[in-house]
Design a protein around this motif. Structure first.
Motif, PDB file in Angstrom:
ATOM      1  N   CYS A   8       0.828  -1.211   0.000  1.00  7.31           N
ATOM      2  CA  CYS A   8       0.000   0.000   0.000  1.00  7.31           C
ATOM      3  C   CYS A   8       0.859   1.256   0.000  1.00  7.31           C
ATOM      4  N   ALA A  23      -8.485  -0.822  -5.993  1.00 10.23           N
ATOM      5  CA  ALA A  23      -9.601  -1.170  -5.120  1.00 10.23           C
ATOM      6  C   ALA A  23      -9.422  -2.565  -4.535  1.00 10.23           C
ATOM      7  N   PHE A  26      -6.511  -2.439  -1.851  1.00 16.33           N
ATOM      8  CA  PHE A  26      -6.906  -1.743  -0.628  1.00 16.33           C
ATOM      9  C   PHE A  26      -8.059  -2.452   0.089  1.00 16.33           C
ATOM     10  N   ASP A  27      -8.968  -3.081  -0.664  1.00  8.81           N
ATOM     11  CA  ASP A  27     -10.036  -3.874  -0.034  1.00  8.81           C
ATOM     12  C   ASP A  27      -9.439  -5.035   0.761  1.00  8.81           C
ATOM     13  N   GLN A  30      -7.581  -3.632   3.889  1.00  6.97           N
ATOM     14  CA  GLN A  30      -8.475  -3.164   4.948  1.00  6.97           C
ATOM     15  C   GLN A  30      -9.233  -4.320   5.592  1.00  6.97           C
ATOM     16  N   SER A  67      -2.324   4.085   5.500  1.00  3.30           N
ATOM     17  CA  SER A  67      -2.934   5.407   5.326  1.00  3.30           C
ATOM     18  C   SER A  67      -2.115   6.286   4.377  1.00  3.30           C
ATOM     19  N   LEU A  70      -3.003   5.164   0.862  1.00  8.46           N
ATOM     20  CA  LEU A  70      -4.334   5.655   0.492  1.00  8.46           C
ATOM     21  C   LEU A  70      -4.302   7.150   0.168  1.00  8.46           C
ATOM     22  N   ASP A  80     -12.900   6.900  -3.448  1.00 11.33           N
ATOM     23  CA  ASP A  80     -13.381   6.687  -2.079  1.00 11.33           C
ATOM     24  C   ASP A  80     -12.272   6.727  -1.027  1.00 11.33           C
ATOM     25  N   LYS A  83     -13.382   7.899   2.524  1.00 14.89           N
ATOM     26  CA  LYS A  83     -14.144   6.865   3.241  1.00 14.89           C
ATOM     27  C   LYS A  83     -13.222   5.763   3.754  1.00 14.89           C
ATOM     28  N   ARG A  84     -12.253   5.397   2.945  1.00 12.59           N
ATOM     29  CA  ARG A  84     -11.313   4.340   3.353  1.00 12.59           C
ATOM     30  C   ARG A  84     -10.458   4.803   4.532  1.00 12.59           C
ATOM     31  N   ALA A  87     -12.496   4.728   7.618  1.00 15.11           N
ATOM     32  CA  ALA A  87     -12.684   3.359   8.104  1.00 15.11           C
ATOM     33  C   ALA A  87     -11.485   2.870   8.921  1.00 15.11           C
ATOM     34  N   CYS A 115      -8.809  12.858   5.046  1.00 20.03           N
ATOM     35  CA  CYS A 115      -9.949  12.229   5.712  1.00 20.03           C
ATOM     36  C   CYS A 115     -10.985  13.308   6.018  1.00 20.03           C
TER      37      CYS A 115
END
Length: 123
Positions: A8, A23, A26-27, A30, A67, A70, A80, A83-84, A87, A115
């Motif tokens: 990441c 996606a 990162f999915d 997370q 982070s 992201l 998104d 939002k990530r 979360a 964020c």
């Protein structure tokens, strides 16, 4: 989680243009971050401090890497990101902050600029 966090962080610099790859990575990352467990209601009266906890949490360093990756993404490709990042806040709040290095804390704070403002973020 260590390998995913490193990937990441690298993606934050590489910034690939394929949204589906980003996606998916990162999915997966997370999903690997342990979820915060709330104190059960029947234990809340016995608890000295009612605070969410993680049983086996990720290190602040790994959360900073995620982070950072992201926050480094192009918002037109990965729409998104806010939002990530939001979360990740519960895990960030409950990680072992006693062992956080200054550079790790600075990385987390810099990432949180992307964020959205919320009560949890501002704590």
């Amino acid at each position: 989680l260590e390998q995913l966090a490193g990937l990441c962080r690298s993606l934050g610099s590489l910034r690939p243009s394929d949204k589906s790859i980003l996606a998916t990575i990162f999915d997966t990352t997370q999903a690997a971050v342990p979820k915060v467990e709330e104190t059960p209601e029947d234990e809340s009266e016995l608890a000295i401090e009612h605070k969410p906890r993680i049983t086996i949490g990720p290190s602040p360093r790994h959360l900073a890497m995620i982070s950072q990756g992201l926050a480094g993404q192009n918002p037109q490709v990965l729409t998104d990101v806010p939002k990530r990042l939001e979360a990740l806040l519960p895990a960030l709040m409950n990680s072992d902050s006693d062992k956080t290095a200054a550079v790790t804390a600075a990385t987390i704070v810099a990432s949180l600029l992307k964020c959205p403002s919320s009560k949890l973020r501002d704590e």
